[in-house]
Design a protein around this motif. Sequence first.
Motif, PDB file in Angstrom:
ATOM      1  N   ALA A 155     -16.124   3.941 -12.681  1.00 18.45           N
ATOM      2  CA  ALA A 155     -17.353   4.464 -12.073  1.00 18.45           C
ATOM      3  C   ALA A 155     -18.613   4.039 -12.836  1.00 18.45           C
ATOM      4  CB  ALA A 155     -17.288   5.990 -12.015  1.00 18.45           C
ATOM      5  N   SER A 156     -18.438   3.396 -13.971  1.00 16.64           N
ATOM      6  CA  SER A 156     -19.569   3.046 -14.831  1.00 16.64           C
ATOM      7  C   SER A 156     -20.141   1.664 -14.507  1.00 16.64           C
ATOM      8  CB  SER A 156     -19.126   3.076 -16.296  1.00 16.64           C
ATOM      9  OG  SER A 156     -20.169   2.657 -17.158  1.00 16.64           O
ATOM     10  N   ASP A 157     -21.451   1.535 -14.737  1.00 14.67           N
ATOM     11  CA  ASP A 157     -22.117   0.232 -14.615  1.00 14.67           C
ATOM     12  C   ASP A 157     -22.179  -0.491 -15.956  1.00 14.67           C
ATOM     13  OD1 ASP A 157     -22.623   0.554 -11.889  1.00 14.67           O
ATOM     14  OD2 ASP A 157     -24.480   1.649 -12.267  1.00 14.67           O
ATOM     15  N   ASN A 158     -21.670   0.155 -16.997  1.00  9.04           N
ATOM     16  CA  ASN A 158     -21.710  -0.418 -18.338  1.00  9.04           C
ATOM     17  C   ASN A 158     -20.672  -1.544 -18.440  1.00  9.04           C
ATOM     18  OD1 ASN A 158     -21.405  -0.954 -21.130  1.00  9.04           O
ATOM     19  ND2 ASN A 158     -22.053   1.138 -21.656  1.00  9.04           N
ATOM     20  N   PRO A 159     -21.098  -2.770 -18.731  1.00  7.66           N
ATOM     21  CA  PRO A 159     -20.146  -3.902 -18.844  1.00  7.66           C
ATOM     22  C   PRO A 159     -19.034  -3.646 -19.857  1.00  7.66           C
ATOM     23  CG  PRO A 159     -22.409  -4.692 -18.829  1.00  7.66           C
ATOM     24  CD  PRO A 159     -22.480  -3.203 -18.959  1.00  7.66           C
ATOM     25  N   GLN A 160     -19.347  -2.893 -20.914  1.00 13.40           N
ATOM     26  CA  GLN A 160     -18.334  -2.605 -21.927  1.00 13.40           C
ATOM     27  C   GLN A 160     -17.219  -1.722 -21.351  1.00 13.40           C
ATOM     28  OE1 GLN A 160     -18.231  -4.080 -24.935  1.00 13.40           O
ATOM     29  NE2 GLN A 160     -20.033  -5.187 -24.171  1.00 13.40           N
ATOM     30  N   ALA A 161     -17.588  -0.859 -20.420  1.00 12.40           N
ATOM     31  CA  ALA A 161     -16.576  -0.012 -19.771  1.00 12.40           C
ATOM     32  C   ALA A 161     -15.633  -0.864 -18.924  1.00 12.40           C
ATOM     33  CB  ALA A 161     -17.260   1.046 -18.911  1.00 12.40           C
ATOM     34  N   LYS A 162     -16.219  -1.847 -18.233  1.00  8.93           N
ATOM     35  CA  LYS A 162     -15.390  -2.735 -17.413  1.00  8.93           C
ATOM     36  C   LYS A 162     -14.429  -3.554 -18.282  1.00  8.93           C
ATOM     37  CE  LYS A 162     -17.580  -1.423 -13.706  1.00  8.93           C
ATOM     38  NZ  LYS A 162     -16.963  -0.371 -12.869  1.00  8.93           N
ATOM     39  N   LYS A 163     -14.886  -3.928 -19.480  1.00 13.72           N
ATOM     40  CA  LYS A 163     -14.037  -4.691 -20.388  1.00 13.72           C
ATOM     41  C   LYS A 163     -12.851  -3.859 -20.866  1.00 13.72           C
ATOM     42  CE  LYS A 163     -17.418  -7.956 -22.291  1.00 13.72           C
ATOM     43  NZ  LYS A 163     -18.120  -8.398 -23.527  1.00 13.72           N
ATOM     44  N   LEU A 164     -13.093  -2.552 -21.057  1.00 18.10           N
ATOM     45  CA  LEU A 164     -12.032  -1.681 -21.540  1.00 18.10           C
ATOM     46  C   LEU A 164     -10.853  -1.617 -20.570  1.00 18.10           C
ATOM     47  CD1 LEU A 164     -13.830   1.460 -23.069  1.00 18.10           C
ATOM     48  CD2 LEU A 164     -12.482  -0.252 -24.275  1.00 18.10           C
ATOM     49  N   ILE A 165     -11.150  -1.702 -19.278  1.00 23.25           N
ATOM     50  CA  ILE A 165     -10.066  -1.535 -18.299  1.00 23.25           C
ATOM     51  C   ILE A 165      -9.585  -2.857 -17.711  1.00 23.25           C
ATOM     52  CG2 ILE A 165     -10.769   0.811 -17.693  1.00 23.25           C
ATOM     53  CD1 ILE A 165     -12.106  -0.292 -15.189  1.00 23.25           C
ATOM     54  N   ALA A 166     -10.276  -3.943 -18.019  1.00 21.34           N
ATOM     55  CA  ALA A 166      -9.944  -5.239 -17.403  1.00 21.34           C
ATOM     56  C   ALA A 166      -8.491  -5.638 -17.650  1.00 21.34           C
ATOM     57  CB  ALA A 166     -10.891  -6.313 -17.915  1.00 21.34           C
ATOM     58  N   GLY A 167      -8.021  -5.470 -18.871  1.00 24.47           N
ATOM     59  CA  GLY A 167      -6.664  -5.891 -19.157  1.00 24.47           C
ATOM     60  C   GLY A 167      -5.686  -4.738 -19.314  1.00 24.47           C
ATOM     61  N   HIS A 168      -6.120  -3.564 -18.914  1.00 27.37           N
ATOM     62  CA  HIS A 168      -5.263  -2.388 -19.081  1.00 27.37           C
ATOM     63  C   HIS A 168      -4.141  -2.387 -18.039  1.00 27.37           C
ATOM     64  CE1 HIS A 168      -4.057   1.856 -19.383  1.00 27.37           C
ATOM     65  NE2 HIS A 168      -4.647   1.854 -20.573  1.00 27.37           N
ATOM     66  N   PRO A 169      -2.945  -1.925 -18.396  1.00 22.82           N
ATOM     67  CA  PRO A 169      -1.827  -1.885 -17.440  1.00 22.82           C
ATOM     68  C   PRO A 169      -2.144  -1.123 -16.156  1.00 22.82           C
ATOM     69  CG  PRO A 169      -1.031  -1.485 -19.660  1.00 22.82           C
ATOM     70  CD  PRO A 169      -2.523  -1.518 -19.752  1.00 22.82           C
ATOM     71  N   LEU A 170      -3.063  -0.146 -16.241  1.00 24.16           N
ATOM     72  CA  LEU A 170      -3.405   0.625 -15.046  1.00 24.16           C
ATOM     73  C   LEU A 170      -4.159  -0.208 -14.011  1.00 24.16           C
ATOM     74  CD1 LEU A 170      -4.473   4.190 -16.266  1.00 24.16           C
ATOM     75  CD2 LEU A 170      -2.532   3.583 -14.841  1.00 24.16           C
ATOM     76  N   ALA A 171      -4.730  -1.329 -14.430  1.00 29.44           N
ATOM     77  CA  ALA A 171      -5.476  -2.163 -13.487  1.00 29.44           C
ATOM     78  C   ALA A 171      -4.583  -2.621 -12.341  1.00 29.44           C
ATOM     79  CB  ALA A 171      -6.090  -3.360 -14.208  1.00 29.44           C
ATOM     80  N   LYS A 172      -3.365  -3.057 -12.679  1.00 28.97           N
ATOM     81  CA  LYS A 172      -2.435  -3.501 -11.644  1.00 28.97           C
ATOM     82  C   LYS A 172      -1.952  -2.318 -10.797  1.00 28.97           C
ATOM     83  CE  LYS A 172      -0.719  -7.633 -14.001  1.00 28.97           C
ATOM     84  NZ  LYS A 172       0.489  -8.329 -14.545  1.00 28.97           N
ATOM     85  N   THR A 173      -1.734  -1.186 -11.468  1.00 26.55           N
ATOM     86  CA  THR A 173      -1.300   0.013 -10.743  1.00 26.55           C
ATOM     87  C   THR A 173      -2.354   0.440  -9.732  1.00 26.55           C
ATOM     88  OG1 THR A 173      -0.089   0.772 -12.693  1.00 26.55           O
ATOM     89  CG2 THR A 173      -0.575   2.418 -10.995  1.00 26.55           C
ATOM     90  N   TYR A 174      -3.617   0.432 -10.164  1.00 28.61           N
ATOM     91  CA  TYR A 174      -4.717   0.845  -9.292  1.00 28.61           C
ATOM     92  C   TYR A 174      -4.875  -0.129  -8.122  1.00 28.61           C
ATOM     93  CZ  TYR A 174      -9.301   2.468  -7.799  1.00 28.61           C
ATOM     94  OH  TYR A 174     -10.351   2.966  -7.049  1.00 28.61           O
ATOM     95  N   GLU A 175      -4.722  -1.410  -8.411  1.00 23.81           N
ATOM     96  CA  GLU A 175      -4.859  -2.419  -7.352  1.00 23.81           C
ATOM     97  C   GLU A 175      -3.778  -2.244  -6.290  1.00 23.81           C
ATOM     98  OE1 GLU A 175      -4.980  -7.313  -6.867  1.00 23.81           O
ATOM     99  OE2 GLU A 175      -4.838  -6.379  -8.853  1.00 23.81           O
ATOM    100  N   LYS A 176      -2.580  -1.883  -6.741  1.00 21.29           N
ATOM    101  CA  LYS A 176      -1.464  -1.725  -5.809  1.00 21.29           C
ATOM    102  C   LYS A 176      -1.529  -0.393  -5.067  1.00 21.29           C
ATOM    103  CE  LYS A 176       3.609  -1.798  -5.711  1.00 21.29           C
ATOM    104  NZ  LYS A 176       4.844  -1.922  -6.538  1.00 21.29           N
ATOM    105  N   GLU A 177      -1.854   0.667  -5.787  1.00 22.85           N
ATOM    106  CA  GLU A 177      -1.894   2.006  -5.198  1.00 22.85           C
ATOM    107  C   GLU A 177      -3.011   2.801  -5.874  1.00 22.85           C
ATOM    108  OE1 GLU A 177       1.099   5.780  -4.290  1.00 22.85           O
ATOM    109  OE2 GLU A 177       1.867   3.945  -5.202  1.00 22.85           O
TER     110      GLU A 177
END
Length: 286
Positions: free
Chosen positions: A255-277
């Motif tokens: 939900a953040s516009d902070n680029p650093q926040a996006k970096k924190l989740i970019a490679g996180h395992p939840l990224a694939k989970t969220y994309e799928k479901e």
Amino acid sequence: MTEKLDFIGGILKENGDGDNWSWLEQQLAALSADPDTRKLYMTYTLIGRKFSASAVNWEAVKPTDPDAFLPGYLLMHRPGMRELARIYLLVGVLESNEAFYSDKVAKIIELADTSELVAFLRFLPVLPGCEAFSFAAVEALRTNIATVFDAIALDNPYPACHFNEQQWNQMYLKAAFMQRNLGRITDISHRANASLARIISDYAHERWAASRDVDPMFWQPVGQFLNEDLLGDMERLLQSENPAKQRAGYLSCLASDNPQAKKLIAGHPLAKTYEKEPFTWTTLNS
């Protein structure tokens, strides 16, 4: 008779004693035609004798407009006959003459016992000119009686519509402190603010320092306000072994516009989970 009174009155008529319903209808007609303080107080008191706390058959209630606020709100909270009769009376007198009756209704609220106060707080949103009774809602934030606090804080749109920032923040923090279900607070994202985000972080650090847990739902308002300190909190959540805490950190960063926040989740395992479901705050603990 307005649509609001017609809807409430129809439920009372279908579920209660015909004579008592006729009496209430007559009392409201008299109070509307000739405003009278003493008669209002007497009618309110007599409702407690004439109407029991028995349940309404809400399954049989079929609103003509299912999307309208009042039917949906009543169906969610399902007041009993006595509560509904009092709602009918107060809505009726306030609709007929708000200028005369508003301070009289306020006096009734001030003198209410605990069960009556719970009903008042829960159904404040349906009362005409309900902003005049904010004193009762704010006072309820000071209580340690869970039923009273829950009546204003949970499943109730009144705080989101009428509380100022300080009052809202106080309610949210008190709900967390009392370990209430934060998912039942209305319009959390809409009322999110930078001060609350800071308060949440400070409170979480106090809990962590004392080796105490923090409800993952507590973080819902912080996403728009992720500064350096809060990013550290998000990193801690994302590294947690608790799936709900990981999801809370992920959704906050998302939900953040902070680029650093996006970096924190970019490679996180939840990224694939969220994309799928995709998951939400509503399904956080699923």
